[in-house]
Scaffold this active site. Structure first.
Site, PDB file in Angstrom:
ATOM      1  N   ASP A   8      36.689  -6.200  12.301  1.00 18.95           N
ATOM      2  CA  ASP A   8      37.414  -5.877  13.527  1.00 18.95           C
ATOM      3  C   ASP A   8      37.575  -7.105  14.429  1.00 18.95           C
ATOM      4  OD1 ASP A   8      37.085  -2.493  13.882  1.00 18.95           O
ATOM      5  OD2 ASP A   8      35.731  -3.529  12.502  1.00 18.95           O
ATOM      6  N   GLU A  39      42.801  -3.152  15.000  1.00 19.51           N
ATOM      7  CA  GLU A  39      42.951  -2.093  16.003  1.00 19.51           C
ATOM      8  C   GLU A  39      42.308  -2.406  17.350  1.00 19.51           C
ATOM      9  OE1 GLU A  39      41.060   1.602  15.760  1.00 19.51           O
ATOM     10  OE2 GLU A  39      39.114   0.649  16.007  1.00 19.51           O
ATOM     11  N   ASN A  40      41.535  -3.502  17.420  1.00 26.07           N
ATOM     12  CA  ASN A  40      40.949  -3.921  18.696  1.00 26.07           C
ATOM     13  C   ASN A  40      41.441  -5.299  19.128  1.00 26.07           C
ATOM     14  OD1 ASN A  40      38.096  -2.548  17.238  1.00 26.07           O
ATOM     15  ND2 ASN A  40      39.033  -1.631  19.045  1.00 26.07           N
ATOM     16  N   ASN A  67      40.977   4.457  14.934  1.00 27.63           N
ATOM     17  CA  ASN A  67      41.200   5.391  16.030  1.00 27.63           C
ATOM     18  C   ASN A  67      41.967   4.771  17.195  1.00 27.63           C
ATOM     19  OD1 ASN A  67      38.521   4.075  15.933  1.00 27.63           O
ATOM     20  ND2 ASN A  67      38.300   4.864  18.011  1.00 27.63           N
ATOM     21  N   HIS A  68      42.053   3.443  17.247  1.00 28.94           N
ATOM     22  CA  HIS A  68      42.814   2.789  18.316  1.00 28.94           C
ATOM     23  C   HIS A  68      44.193   2.320  17.849  1.00 28.94           C
ATOM     24  CE1 HIS A  68      39.740   2.872  21.404  1.00 28.94           C
ATOM     25  NE2 HIS A  68      38.854   2.397  20.545  1.00 28.94           N
ATOM     26  N   HIS A 152      37.273   3.038   7.856  1.00 29.53           N
ATOM     27  CA  HIS A 152      36.978   2.826   9.269  1.00 29.53           C
ATOM     28  C   HIS A 152      36.151   4.006   9.753  1.00 29.53           C
ATOM     29  CE1 HIS A 152      37.979   0.490  12.863  1.00 29.53           C
ATOM     30  NE2 HIS A 152      38.086   1.624  13.536  1.00 29.53           N
ATOM     31  N   HIS A 177      34.685  -0.728  11.893  1.00 25.30           N
ATOM     32  CA  HIS A 177      34.596   0.107  13.087  1.00 25.30           C
ATOM     33  C   HIS A 177      33.331  -0.108  13.895  1.00 25.30           C
ATOM     34  CE1 HIS A 177      35.140   3.358  15.944  1.00 25.30           C
ATOM     35  NE2 HIS A 177      34.002   3.893  15.584  1.00 25.30           N
ATOM     36  N   HIS A 179      31.419  -2.782  14.050  1.00 25.27           N
ATOM     37  CA  HIS A 179      31.429  -4.147  14.579  1.00 25.27           C
ATOM     38  C   HIS A 179      30.166  -4.949  14.277  1.00 25.27           C
ATOM     39  CE1 HIS A 179      34.797  -3.471  17.819  1.00 25.27           C
ATOM     40  NE2 HIS A 179      35.002  -2.752  16.724  1.00 25.27           N
TER      41      HIS A 179
END
Length: 278
Positions: A8, A39-40, A67-68, A152, A177, A179
């Site tokens: 991530d 996604e982050n 999810n993001h 994820h 996810h 991290h």
């Protein structure tokens, strides 16, 4: 084929680490394809078009999500492209924009990247395990043997169960996810697995975020806004896995890691299956 998977990427500092190390990794380890969970990447929440383009210029070929994936609205049209290189978890309900499958080719050899999301602590989505079985069986019927999965998920038990279910059937499963990098790199029946690659971002943080707000959440139970640390000289980390895949089987895998703009080093080799009777 040699696949590089970046964990991530969290905010500008995470993108800065990709800028510092990715070209070096591509050259030193002759990587054919680089995948990154993005996604982050845009201030910790979602992937904007500008950040996607920035990371592409730095050498990222395919972006996985989670999810993001929906946080930055300008990326949504890119999810809808045919065979888009920007993925969202494939087990979102039918009718949701985008796909969790990317098809590519390296020197005439096809490969597929699959993106799925777990259930514990995550938004509602279809059963990831049933989805994985169905997709893998369908790809195998097409004759595709090089299959890479970004799972994820929050729970290591989910990630481990997915690995044990799919070992011998796909080339690699990367956990993302949470991290925090784990040291359980393993090659079992030709399938590589790791519970979490680990993030690229601020090291002295709470999963890439400034520490004050997460601590207040845990002390009070009240929600607040999370922020990615900004500025120069922030302690940082870069984490990536490299997998060598031959005829659909992972034959070698190792982790690359750099801390505080130091040297990019090979830090962990994947354990290989030792007991053929397991």
């Amino acid at each position: 084929m040699r696949i590089g998977m970046i964990g991530d990427i969290v905010g500008k500092i995470g993108r800065r680490q990709v800028a510092r190390y990715l070209q070096q990794a591509r050259k030193n380890y002759t990587l054919d394809v680089v995948i990154a969970n993005g996604e982050n990447a845009s201030h910790g929440f979602g992937l904007s078009v500008s950040c996607m383009q920035e990371l592409q210029e730095l050498g990222v070929d395919v972006f996985t999500g989670g999810n993001h994936s929906w946080d930055k609205k300008d990326i949504l049209p890119f999810l809808a492209f045919e065979n888009s290189n920007v993925l969202r978890p494939h087990n979102y309900p039918q009718g949701v924009i985008g796909s969790g499958i990317y098809r590519g080719e390296i020197r005439g050899e096809p490969f597929v990247i699959l993106n799925l999301m777990g259930h514990f602590g995550m938004p509602q989505c279809d059963n990831a395990f049933i989805c994985a079985k169905n997709v893998v069986e369908s790809l195998q019927q097409e004759g595709i043997i090089n299959i890479i999965l970004d799972f994820h998920a929050e729970a290591t038990s989910e990630k481990r169960a997915m690995f044990m279910m799919l070992k011998g059937q796909i080339s690699a499963i990367f956990g993302t996810h949470t991290h925090i990098g784990t040291d359980d790199l393993e090659i079992f029946s030709g399938t590589f697995g790791v519970s979490d690659i680990g993030m690229c971002g601020a090291r002295e943080s709470v999963i890439g975020m400034e520490v004050k707000e997460p601590i207040e959440r845990f002390l009070t139970g009240l929600p607040n806004r999370l922020n990615v640390p900004e500025g120069n000289g922030i302690p940082s980390i870069f984490q990536m896995i490299v997998c060598e895949i031959t005829q659909g089987k992972c034959v070698e895998a190792f982790k690359l890691k750099a801390v505080d703009n130091g040297e990019l080093k090979k830090t962990l080799n994947a354990d290989k299956e030792r007991d053929k009777n397991v």
